[in-house]
Scaffold this motif. Structure first.
Motif, PDB file in Angstrom:
ATOM      1  N   VAL A  71      12.694  -1.353  -2.138  1.00  0.00           N
ATOM      2  CA  VAL A  71      11.549  -1.008  -2.994  1.00  0.00           C
ATOM      3  C   VAL A  71      12.123  -0.110  -4.083  1.00  0.00           C
ATOM      4  O   VAL A  71      13.170   0.504  -3.866  1.00  0.00           O
ATOM      5  N   VAL A 179       1.870   2.412  11.139  1.00  0.00           N
ATOM      6  CA  VAL A 179       1.198   2.702   9.865  1.00  0.00           C
ATOM      7  C   VAL A 179       1.278   4.195   9.540  1.00  0.00           C
ATOM      8  O   VAL A 179       1.389   4.572   8.374  1.00  0.00           O
ATOM      9  N   ILE A 182       4.594   4.728   7.983  1.00  0.00           N
ATOM     10  CA  ILE A 182       4.639   4.237   6.607  1.00  0.00           C
ATOM     11  C   ILE A 182       3.987   5.254   5.668  1.00  0.00           C
ATOM     12  O   ILE A 182       4.519   5.579   4.605  1.00  0.00           O
ATOM     13  N   ALA A 186       5.803   7.153   2.650  1.00  0.00           N
ATOM     14  CA  ALA A 186       5.313   7.041   1.274  1.00  0.00           C
ATOM     15  C   ALA A 186       5.063   8.429   0.687  1.00  0.00           C
ATOM     16  O   ALA A 186       5.428   8.718  -0.461  1.00  0.00           O
ATOM     17  N   LEU A 190       6.907  10.342  -2.589  1.00  0.00           N
ATOM     18  CA  LEU A 190       6.253  10.935  -3.756  1.00  0.00           C
ATOM     19  C   LEU A 190       6.632  12.408  -3.911  1.00  0.00           C
ATOM     20  O   LEU A 190       6.642  12.934  -5.020  1.00  0.00           O
TER      21      LEU A 190
ATOM     22  N   LEU B 330       0.998   3.412  -9.737  1.00  0.00           N
ATOM     23  CA  LEU B 330       1.412   2.839  -8.459  1.00  0.00           C
ATOM     24  C   LEU B 330       0.329   1.939  -7.888  1.00  0.00           C
ATOM     25  O   LEU B 330       0.608   0.871  -7.342  1.00  0.00           O
ATOM     26  N   PHE B 399       3.826  -5.953   3.833  1.00  0.00           N
ATOM     27  CA  PHE B 399       4.292  -4.572   3.960  1.00  0.00           C
ATOM     28  C   PHE B 399       4.437  -3.928   2.594  1.00  0.00           C
ATOM     29  O   PHE B 399       4.061  -2.763   2.394  1.00  0.00           O
ATOM     30  N   PHE B 400       4.952  -4.683   1.633  1.00  0.00           N
ATOM     31  CA  PHE B 400       5.240  -4.064   0.344  1.00  0.00           C
ATOM     32  C   PHE B 400       3.964  -3.785  -0.438  1.00  0.00           C
ATOM     33  O   PHE B 400       3.873  -2.768  -1.124  1.00  0.00           O
ATOM     34  N   LYS B 402       1.259  -2.924   0.937  1.00  0.00           N
ATOM     35  CA  LYS B 402       0.765  -1.716   1.594  1.00  0.00           C
ATOM     36  C   LYS B 402       1.533  -0.496   1.097  1.00  0.00           C
ATOM     37  O   LYS B 402       0.965   0.569   0.887  1.00  0.00           O
ATOM     38  N   TRP B 403       2.816  -0.667   0.909  1.00  0.00           N
ATOM     39  CA  TRP B 403       3.661   0.450   0.478  1.00  0.00           C
ATOM     40  C   TRP B 403       3.212   0.978  -0.880  1.00  0.00           C
ATOM     41  O   TRP B 403       2.980   2.174  -1.051  1.00  0.00           O
ATOM     42  N   TYR B 404       3.039   0.064  -1.872  1.00  0.00           N
ATOM     43  CA  TYR B 404       2.651   0.529  -3.204  1.00  0.00           C
ATOM     44  C   TYR B 404       1.242   1.102  -3.200  1.00  0.00           C
ATOM     45  O   TYR B 404       0.961   2.102  -3.857  1.00  0.00           O
ATOM     46  N   ALA B 406      -0.281   2.485  -0.668  1.00  0.00           N
ATOM     47  CA  ALA B 406      -0.237   3.792  -0.005  1.00  0.00           C
ATOM     48  C   ALA B 406       0.300   4.842  -0.968  1.00  0.00           C
ATOM     49  O   ALA B 406      -0.257   5.943  -1.076  1.00  0.00           O
ATOM     50  N   LEU B 407       1.351   4.491  -1.711  1.00  0.00           N
ATOM     51  CA  LEU B 407       1.865   5.432  -2.711  1.00  0.00           C
ATOM     52  C   LEU B 407       0.777   5.783  -3.712  1.00  0.00           C
ATOM     53  O   LEU B 407       0.609   6.949  -4.078  1.00  0.00           O
ATOM     54  N   ILE B 410      -1.807   8.144  -2.200  1.00  0.00           N
ATOM     55  CA  ILE B 410      -1.284   9.498  -1.977  1.00  0.00           C
ATOM     56  C   ILE B 410      -1.114  10.221  -3.318  1.00  0.00           C
ATOM     57  O   ILE B 410      -1.407  11.410  -3.439  1.00  0.00           O
ATOM     58  N   ARG B 411      -0.695   9.465  -4.342  1.00  0.00           N
ATOM     59  CA  ARG B 411      -0.556  10.064  -5.659  1.00  0.00           C
ATOM     60  C   ARG B 411      -1.881  10.675  -6.129  1.00  0.00           C
ATOM     61  O   ARG B 411      -1.926  11.752  -6.711  1.00  0.00           O
ATOM     62  N   ARG B 413      -4.108  11.745  -4.129  1.00  0.00           N
ATOM     63  CA  ARG B 413      -4.625  12.575  -3.034  1.00  0.00           C
ATOM     64  C   ARG B 413      -5.941  12.007  -2.478  1.00  0.00           C
ATOM     65  O   ARG B 413      -6.845  12.744  -2.126  1.00  0.00           O
ATOM     66  N   TRP B 415      -7.204  10.684   0.421  1.00  0.00           N
ATOM     67  CA  TRP B 415      -6.850  10.489   1.835  1.00  0.00           C
ATOM     68  C   TRP B 415      -7.757   9.469   2.504  1.00  0.00           C
ATOM     69  O   TRP B 415      -7.334   8.762   3.415  1.00  0.00           O
ATOM     70  N   LEU B 418      -6.361   6.127   1.766  1.00  0.00           N
ATOM     71  CA  LEU B 418      -5.135   5.905   2.544  1.00  0.00           C
ATOM     72  C   LEU B 418      -5.516   5.491   3.965  1.00  0.00           C
ATOM     73  O   LEU B 418      -4.985   4.526   4.520  1.00  0.00           O
ATOM     74  N   LEU B 422      -4.623   1.962   5.936  1.00  0.00           N
ATOM     75  CA  LEU B 422      -3.891   1.936   7.204  1.00  0.00           C
ATOM     76  C   LEU B 422      -4.752   1.316   8.302  1.00  0.00           C
ATOM     77  O   LEU B 422      -4.291   0.485   9.093  1.00  0.00           O
TER      78      LEU B 422
END
Lengths: 493, 502
Positions: A71, A179, A182, A186, A190, B330, B399-400, B402-404, B406-407, B410-411, B413, B415, B418, B422
């Motif tokens: 990534v 999860v 993950i 993540a 950040l 993101l 998965f990917f 979900k990764w972006y 989730a980022l 979180i960026r 905030r 929650w 998020l 999940l």
């Protein structure tokens, strides 16, 4: 201290060799002998490749293989640092013995779907070594999740309703943990923009506030805590004992659960770093969880009549020894923890092998049915005795050594009470393991006429692992030096 | 000549195919499928080639008839539209290859030719929506695509006309809202061109007409993308439409609405307007989050595989909506990547459902057992892989995404969001493992003489191959996602939301 890195193909090959065996195993589904040969060849090759990495790890030259960017900002990278080599050595070494044992076990019980069984076993080992060599959190998660999924077909192997529901429980726990992991990764990305494991912590340079560090640590703890069976996240493990015994032996006493504990060591020492944990008293949180698990796990083990469940609770308790050693945040304690990671594996796998041999030969699963079997299966029960004594911490077996390190480190860090916990737990170990030995040798059993040992495929591996507990107790040098390197990298000196 | 006309090429290829197919296949019906494949392959090739051209020399503008933009219609080929057209045309190509046998099995022969003509018309509409730089032209293509789609749904099984009618009514309302929004914008700004409007709007200010226009347009796209609670048309339409229609509509159809939303919010009105002046982005994100939970929970309760996948689509469109609503770089990357990822996963899953229907005669979850798996091992394997991807296990594409995402949460905030993402992956696990367990662990039914049904009846190569290609792409694209994101997607990010990865 950052060790010099040497580009090398070995870590990648060590991960892939068992994966390469999978198509071969699947293609030879009609010929059991060929299938077993592939498994054994892969196991031997894997162990050989990990062994080849050992000298470098001991000398501080770390083999690295960098694949590609997985990534943005994080690369898929394998790094055979001393900690990873230690774990990979344990898992791949015991896989050889487990493969031999599996052959005896599946033949002895005439198990169905052996192809699926051996294929997923090989996938699990690839994932485990991948976890050991993962150079950063994303690579770690990749293999961690593969391990979760690859273990599922082994847990439900019997395909009984009980096995299926155990599989559901297993997935519910481990996928939830995945999860959380993950999310934690993540968030870390950040915060610092870098997920490469570093001795001393990724966060060591970042000034994290308490309201970030504490929830982030709890997320990580939830992520790795399930596989390492920290109470109250442990309950999947006794349930998963419905799996065939070799699976319980290698995966639920060594590979999967130790992957969890290994992950915890990575999080504590390579992501957060000791200073950050001390600043927010997160080490104390970890110690409280570990102590509770050690004691409650042992007490619950006392109450189990099913032998494998008793061993499972014992595993729960012993995993927290390792967690406790990690949480003490000192060099000697970490050495003790890592030694226990390796040594508990040899002891507990012996006990599971014995339980499986008894099951194959006598179809007995409960402790109360084991009276007098020592006469029918002397080698098996002798090995069981050796493993039990090791878990209780009797010298000169290897269990004594790791406990000694842990106990003295507890005193050394000013927490003598924790040494008391270890002694108490040792007594509880004796209380739930030694009665089995006593029953088998000193009580009169019934229905044992003409019963003999299980096949040599099973007896030889379990005797070897028992001998290994003694040998490693007398000559712990290699593991001690590896663990010492890890500790020196983190705590200096 | 072709290079300069490239932006207009993809929609025109489909449009001409839609006209030629009824003529050419008048005598030889089999020609319809061949021509459709040829058109889809040409369009896919053009759009992949367009990606490289955009990477090489930046955004292309094409003026229809040579008229300059505010007056004439302009086509814009930028990284975003190049990416989306490539995704939909490639997916359509794979699904069309698969469609040959299912269309033959599910539709009477006289309907084959019009069916493929309508597919071409729909694809022409979708390409036009993505490539046009003009709001009214977008409406025209939106209606072309929708009208074609009504027909494509209505030729399904007994209940499909009702589903089509429902979609017709709701879809028309959606289109109407969008048109009203465009009208309001036009009255207040005097322009229909997106780039032009972007320049004019700051001067016009945030008057009530502009706000109403924005809300109407979002509402229109919300209906087209089945954003909760505007999803009412979707479950029946996906369930009762022919296999080929649902496997085209699920991966492509709703994404077009999401694309429109993205364009309007961030490329015309701008981040500040939609998050501060009128906090519509936040509304979209909350609706999307609700849709994720609603879709996942409803999916658990379904007995028909296609219906389960339909509810799962509502949840997955929620991922895209959430990424858009987060209004950070993101989240947008996650949303756009998920357009590709979900397209691949859902196309694969619907093709699996189609294979089951053709070979087993049904795709009811409760009737699936290990006998079905033994008869169709490869189809079952493809299903399992796609299911693991939906759950979001690495190294699959899920998965990917979900990764972006989730980022992104979180960026911001956020929650709650998020937690929703999940939790959704666990809910996915629940309803997909329900099927996997049956396929692999449930003993096969025995017939009257106590024998299991014998032999393999795996789907024909023309169906199996597309299914397996899509399944394999889930891992390949997953591992390559950094290339796609770094090489192409970071370039589409709208002004104010640029990103540089460490």
């Amino acid at each position: 201290m950052s060790a010099p890195a040497a580009p090398s193909l070995l870590p990648l090959l060590a991960v892939l060799v068992s994966l390469a065996a999978v198509p071969l195993i699947l293609l030879s589904s009609r010929s059991p002998r060929l299938r077993e040969t592939w498994t054994l060849a892969a196991a031997a090759a894997k162990f050989g490749l990990v062994l080849a990495l050992l000298p470098g790890a001991l000398r501080g030259r770390i083999a690295v293989f960098d694949l590609f960017e997985i990534v943005p900002g994080v690369r898929l990278e394998l790094r055979a640092d001393p900690l990873g080599v230690l774990f990979a050595l344990v898992a791949s070494g015991l896989w050889i013995l487990t493969s031999l044992y599996s052959i005896g076990y599946t033949r002895g019980l005439n198990e169905h779907k052996q192809t699926r069984y051996f294929a997923f076993f090989a996938v699990c080992l690839s994932a485990t070594v991948g976890i050991a060599f993962a150079a950063n959190l994303v690579t770690f998660i990749l293999f961690y999740e593969i391990l979760t999924i690859a273990t599922y077909p082994l847990v439900i192997h019997k395909e009984t309703p009980e096995a299926v529901s155990a599989g559901r429980k297993y997935l519910a726990f481990t996928l939830s943990a995945g999860v959380l992991l993950i999310a934690a990764a993540a968030w870390s990305f950040l915060l610092v923009g870098d997920l490469d494991f570093k001795p001393g912590g990724i966060f060591s340079g970042a000034a994290l506030a308490g309201k970030t560090a504490v929830p982030l640590f709890l997320l990580f703890l939830g992520g790795v805590g399930v596989k390492s069976a920290v109470m109250p996240l442990h309950s999947w493990l006794p349930t998963a004992m419905v799996a065939p015994t070799p699976v319980s032996a290698l995966l639920h006493a060594v590979a999967v659960v130790k992957a969890g504990v290994f992950g915890l060591v990575r999080v504590v020492a390579f992501v957060f770093g000791p200073d950050l944990l001390r600043r927010f008293h997160l080490d104390t949180v970890l110690i409280v969880f570990a102590v509770t698990t050690i004691l409650v796990g042992s007490l619950l083990a006392l109450r189990q009549d099913n032998l494998k469940r008793r061993l499972a609770y014992s595993t729960v308790s012993h995993l927290s020894y390792i967690i406790l050693g990690t949480a003490l945040l000192s060099g000697p304690a970490l050495i003790g923890a890592l030694l226990h990671l390796a040594f508990h594996a040899t002891m507990k796998i012996t006990l599971f092998f014995c339980a499986g041999a008894i099951y194959v030969r006598l179809h007995r699963e409960n402790v109360s049915e084991l009276n007098g079997i020592g006469k029918a299966m002397p080698w098996t029960m002798a090995a069981f005795t050796l493993g039990s004594l090791g878990l209780c911490g009797v010298p000169p077996l290897n269990g004594f050594l790791s406990k000694w390190f842990l106990g003295s480190a507890a005193v050394g860090t000013g927490r003598p009470l924790l040494a008391g916990v270890l002694i108490l737990s040792g007594l509880l170990n004796a209380a739930y393991l030694l009665p089995i030995v006593q029953r088998s040798f000193f009580r009169r059993g019934s229905g044992l006429e003409g019963r003999r040992e299980a096949s040599p495929w099973m007896v030889v591996p379990l005797v070897l692992t028992a001998v290994l507990t003694l040998v490693l107790g007398l000559f712990p040098g290699t593991f001690h030096r590896l663990a010492g390197r890890v500790a020196a990298g983190i705590f200096g000196g | 000549m072709i290079p300069t006309n490239a932006p207009a090429l993809a929609p025109l290829i489909f449009l001409f195919a839609a006209l030629i197919i009824p003529l050419a296949a008048f005598k030889v019906r089999r020609l319809a499928w061949v021509l459709a494949i040829a058109a889809a392959a040409a369009a896919a090739a053009v759009s992949v080639w367009n990606i490289f051209r955009v990477l090489e020399s930046g955004t292309f503008h094409y003026r229809f008839g040579g008229w300059p933009p505010p007056l004439g219609i302009e086509y814009v080929l930028d990284p975003l539209s190049a990416f989306i057209t490539a995704v939909i045309n490639l997916t359509a190509l794979v699904v069309l290859v698969h469609s040959h046998l299912t269309v033959a099995a599910e539709l009477p022969e006289r309907k084959h030719v019009p069916y493929y003509a309508l597919v071409m018309l729909m694809m022409s509409g979708f390409n036009g929506i993505v490539l046009t730089g003009d709001f009214f032209n977008l409406y025209v293509f939106l209606e072309i695509a929708s009208l074609a789609l009504y027909g494509l749904i209505a030729v399904g099984d007994r209940k499909s006309p009702v589903a089509a009618f429902r979609y017709l009514v709701i879809g028309m309302v959606g289109g109407g809202f969008y048109l009203l929004g465009v009208g309001f914008l036009y009255i207040n700004s005097g322009s229909l061109n997106m780039a032009d409007l972007k320049a004019i709007l700051p001067a016009v200010g945030a008057g009530p007409e502009i706000i109403v226009a924005l809300c109407f347009m979002v509402l229109g796209f919300g209906i087209k993308m089945a954003l909760f609670p505007l999803h009412g048309w979707l479950p029946d339409a996906y369930t009762y439409a022919p296999t080929a229609t649902s496997s085209l509509m699920a991966p492509i159809g709703t994404k077009i609405g999401a694309y429109g939303l993205l364009r309007v919010l961030f490329f015309v009105f701008g981040v500040n307007f939609v998050t501060r002046t009128v906090p519509l982005a936040q509304v979209v994100s909350w609706l999307a989050a609700a849709g994720i939970l609603y879709g996942s929970i409803m999916a658990m309760a379904q007995d028909e595989l296609k219906r389960m996948l339909a509810f799962s689509s509502i949840a997955q469109v929620g991922y895209i909506g959430l990424g858009i609503g987060l209004a950070n770089s993101l989240g947008l990357l996650g949303a756009v990547l998920h357009v590709l990822n979900h397209g691949l996963m859902k196309a694969c899953l619907f093709l699996v459902a189609g294979n089951f229907r053709l070979r087993l005669g049904h795709s009811r979850i409760r009737a699936l057992d290990s006998g079905a798996r033994r008869r169709m091992p490869w189809t079952s394997a493809a299903f399992t892989l796609a299911a693991l991807s939906m759950i979001g296990l690495p190294p699959t594409v899920g998965f990917f995404s979900k990764w972006y995402l989730a980022l992104g949460t979180i960026r911001n905030r956020s929650w709650v969001f998020l937690a929703v993402i999940l939790a959704s992956s666990l809910l996915n696990a629940v309803y997909f493992f329900r099927v996997i367990e049956r396929l692999y662990l449930r003993p096969a039914l025995r017939d009257n003489e106590g024998r299991e049904a014998e032999g393999r009846t795996e789907a024909a190569p023309s169906m199996l191959l597309p299914t397996l290609v899509l399944a394999a792409s889930l891992i390949v694209i997953g591992l390559l996602n950094a290339v796609i994101v770094n090489g192409l997607l970071v370039r589409f990010l709208p002004p104010g939301l640029e990103i540089v990865f460490p």
